[in-house]
Design a protein around this motif. Structure first.
Motif, PDB file in Angstrom:
ATOM      1  N   TYR A 162       0.814  -1.220   0.000  1.00 48.27           N
ATOM      2  CA  TYR A 162       0.000   0.000   0.000  1.00 48.27           C
ATOM      3  C   TYR A 162       0.845   1.267   0.000  1.00 48.27           C
ATOM      4  O   TYR A 162       0.318   2.367   0.193  1.00 48.27           O
ATOM      5  N   LEU A 165       0.538   4.845   1.973  1.00 46.91           N
ATOM      6  CA  LEU A 165      -0.664   4.863   2.812  1.00 46.91           C
ATOM      7  C   LEU A 165      -0.348   4.629   4.290  1.00 46.91           C
ATOM      8  O   LEU A 165      -0.977   5.231   5.167  1.00 46.91           O
ATOM      9  N   LEU A 250      -7.655  -1.070   7.769  1.00 43.90           N
ATOM     10  CA  LEU A 250      -7.121  -0.622   6.487  1.00 43.90           C
ATOM     11  C   LEU A 250      -8.094   0.278   5.736  1.00 43.90           C
ATOM     12  O   LEU A 250      -7.702   1.318   5.191  1.00 43.90           O
ATOM     13  N   GLN A 253      -8.089   3.638   7.308  1.00 42.21           N
ATOM     14  CA  GLN A 253      -6.829   4.325   7.007  1.00 42.21           C
ATOM     15  C   GLN A 253      -6.865   4.888   5.585  1.00 42.21           C
ATOM     16  O   GLN A 253      -6.417   6.014   5.338  1.00 42.21           O
ATOM     17  N   GLN A 254      -7.407   4.102   4.662  1.00 40.68           N
ATOM     18  CA  GLN A 254      -7.532   4.583   3.287  1.00 40.68           C
ATOM     19  C   GLN A 254      -8.461   5.789   3.207  1.00 40.68           C
ATOM     20  O   GLN A 254      -8.197   6.750   2.466  1.00 40.68           O
ATOM     21  N   LYS A 255      -9.530   5.760   3.982  1.00 42.14           N
ATOM     22  CA  LYS A 255     -10.463   6.881   4.001  1.00 42.14           C
ATOM     23  C   LYS A 255      -9.777   8.133   4.554  1.00 42.14           C
ATOM     24  O   LYS A 255      -9.978   9.242   4.020  1.00 42.14           O
ATOM     25  N   GLU A 258      -7.501   9.561   1.983  1.00 43.29           N
ATOM     26  CA  GLU A 258      -8.333  10.129   0.915  1.00 43.29           C
ATOM     27  C   GLU A 258      -8.868  11.498   1.320  1.00 43.29           C
ATOM     28  O   GLU A 258      -8.891  12.438   0.516  1.00 43.29           O
TER      29      GLU A 258
END
Length: 613
Positions: A162, A165, A250, A253-255, A258
């Motif tokens: 990732y 990230l 995860l 974390q991605q949100k 973003e």
């Protein structure tokens, strides 16, 4: 005439002397043989085996890292390199020239190989090119018959699927340098790294190096007097490192990354039920994979000198004025110490003055809020109310109370890259600036400004204590450890709780924060929430001047902050957001906190909706 008797006597004496000498020499020889073959047999046998048997260390496979749901965050990927046994190559330069037509070799690679060849044993393999691509591997495999003494060898390298990230959470591994070696020697762990080239450098990779690294094995091989391999005698396989599972979610974390969208700032989300960190995002970030293979000087210089400071973990190392996000804690202190009550009201004309002093400390609302009590002061973030509270409390009382919530000290999170921030006090200012503490310093601290600095993780941790009504759970990233037989969940060691003389005060502050959320960003949410926003000044504005974001440099604009937790009745998530130089906290940080809450708390509803035809 010869005297036969004398000659005979002389011969006998000489013969006896010779016999005695020979006998003595034979006794010495027998003694030495006895010493070599009987007395010192084990010693010389061991030395002989040491010369005949070579022990080659075998590197362990590094443990993997997963998120709380079992999604792989750090793995080991195979890599391929070209190895050359020099004594099998008849003409080295011609071989390199021909090989370059099959697999491109840079001038640097050729020069490094040629330099290393001067000090290398010719019967041992020497690396010519690292990290072959799949196409290069296939191309060489087809042409390998043309290059005697050249072969492909496989190994494992760390890989972070990732990329940027999770850089500031996971950290990265890198080549062992002299400093790493000295540290390992001092700790007595250097023998375990005899076959290992990499070590954890930052983040979780460094903090849990002892779990992830594993134990090396070894191979015993018989060699001749020149050191050439004859046969393998014994193989003891290495013990792989343990896999670890983090508390990180995860998807959340991605949100978070973003929502940050490359802006300078940080988002931290904590599960208040156990202190597990659900998300810890710092932006901007960088790709840790480039450090695994050795980052170039130019690329590292760009990261190091970037004005955006991507190498800093803003969640744990960024230091910001907490601004109005700490007003709930200040109000709690005032209630607990009897400085104010729920019915205490003051008149806010838009400013506040120290008795007998002309200077005016302005409220964010220039015309003021009129009469305000503690509820109104929190809901409307009335600065004047907290100027007055700080004046009546004093810095000693404020510092002592806030220290209970973790300000001014490390949170204890399981990574080494953390700053304690600063909870100012009289002693601190005397030591730092050799100056006395002034009452004006206290007034600034009363609205979370001045010398008070904190990290996003500290804010989230303090808000967790508030949501848990005094229960203190240190924030952590490790959820469980997996070995060859079982999954182990380390216990969470709670810290001494924050206790109040009147527990009703917890509910008073919580109700005010719920009203704040209901009247702003969470008024239409499918869950109840509590929140407090803040707008942190980066530089001081003159008493009669007006702050105008459009006329000042972007790096001098206010920071936007918010802390929130939900659901209100039984909190499952605490969020702290800091956006550097973004301006008004409610307007800019508020939507980010709301989106994070929706992503986590409404996930089941969305999944159910998506599953319906």
């Amino acid at each position: 005439m010869h005297d036969h008797a004398a000659e005979s006597a002389l011969f006998r004496r000489r013969a006896l002397f010779t016999f005695i000498c020979v006998t003595l020499l034979l006794l010495v020889l027998m003694g030495n043989l006895y010493h070599l073959q009987i007395t010192s047999f084990k010693d010389y046998a061991t030395r002989s085996n040491d010369n005949r048997i070579r022990v080659v260390p075998l590197p362990p496979s590094r443990g993997l890292i997963y998120d709380r749901n079992g999604k792989l965050l750090a793995e080991n990927r195979p890599f391929y390199s070209l190895e050359v046994i020099p004594e099998k190559v008849k003409n080295m330069q011609r071989m390199l020239d021909e090989l370059s037509t099959v697999i491109p070799l840079s001038d640097e690679e050729r020069q490094n190989f040629t330099d290393a060849l001067k000090f290398h044993r010719r019967f041992k393999p020497l690396t010519l090119k690292n990290h072959l691509s799949e196409q290069q591997l296939a191309t060489f495999s087809v042409n390998q018959y043309r290059f005697e003494g050249v072969s492909v060898e496989a190994g494992l390298n760390r890989y972070y699927p990732y990329g940027e990230l999770l850089t500031h959470v996971l950290g990265y591994v890198g080549r062992i340098n002299n400093r790493d070696q000295k540290a390992l020697e001092l700790s007595g762990n250097w023998p375990d790294y005899a076959a290992t080239h990499d070590i954890g450098k930052q983040g979780v990779e460094k903090f849990y190096e002892g779990l992830l690294h594993g134990k090396p094995g070894h191979l015993e091989e018989e060699v001749n007097n020149l050191g050439r391999h004859i046969r393998t005698l014994k193989v003891e396989p290495p013990e792989p490192g343990q896999d670890i599972y983090l508390t990180i979610d995860l998807a959340l974390q991605q949100k978070a990354m973003e929502l940050l969208d490359g802006r300078r700032g940080s988002i931290v989300a904590i599960d208040p039920q156990d202190g597990g960190i659900l998300a810890m995002a710092s932006s901007p970030s960088y790709d840790p994979n480039q450090f695994v293979h050795g980052i170039g000087t130019k690329a590292y210089s760009e990261l190091l000198n970037s004005r955006a400071r991507p190498l800093i973990n803003r969640a744990t190392q960024g230091q910001y004025a907490p601004a109005s996000t700490v007003k709930p804690l200040l109000a709690l202190m005032g209630l607990e110490d009897g400085i104010i009550t729920e019915k205490t009201r003051i008149w806010d004309p838009g400013f506040w003055q120290i008795p007998g002093v002309e200077r005016k400390y302005r409220d964010w609302k220039r015309w003021g809020h009129g009469w305000v009590d503690v509820y109104g002061a929190l809901v409307h973030s009335c600065d004047t109310y907290f100027y007055d509270l700080a004046y009546k409390s004093g810095i000693d009382r404020i510092a002592n109370f806030m220290t209970q919530f973790g300000f001014g000290e490390n949170t204890g999170v399981d990574i080494y890259e953390e700053s304690p921030g600063n909870m100012p006090s009289r002693d601190w200012k005397r030591l730092r600036y050799n100056q006395p503490w002034y009452i004006g310093d206290t007034i600034s601290v009363g609205i979370g400004q001045g010398y008070w600095t904190t990290t996003p993780l500290q804010l989230a941790s303090a808000t967790t204590v508030l949501a848990n009504q005094g229960r203190r759970l240190p924030p952590h990233l490790l959820k469980s450890i997996k070995d060859s037989t079982s999954m182990i969940e380390p216990p969470v060691e709670e810290r001494p709780p924050v206790t109040l003389k009147n527990t009703r005060h917890w509910h008073t502050i919580a109700d005010a924060m719920r009203q704040t959320a209901h009247k702003s960003r969470f008024n239409d949410a499918h869950y109840s929430a509590a929140m407090k926003t803040g707008t942190g000044q980066v530089f001081s504005v003159a008493e009669d001047a007006k702050y105008d974001a459009d006329t000042i440099d972007e790096h001098l604009r206010d920071n936007a902050l918010i802390v929130a937790y939900a659901p209100f009745e039984h909190p499952k998530m605490v969020v702290a957001v800091i956006l550097e130089n973004a301006g008004w906290g409610g307007k800019n940080a508020g939507p980010v906190a709301r989106a994070m809450m929706d992503e986590y708390l409404l996930r089941d509803q969305w999944e159910l909706t998506d599953a319906q035809p």
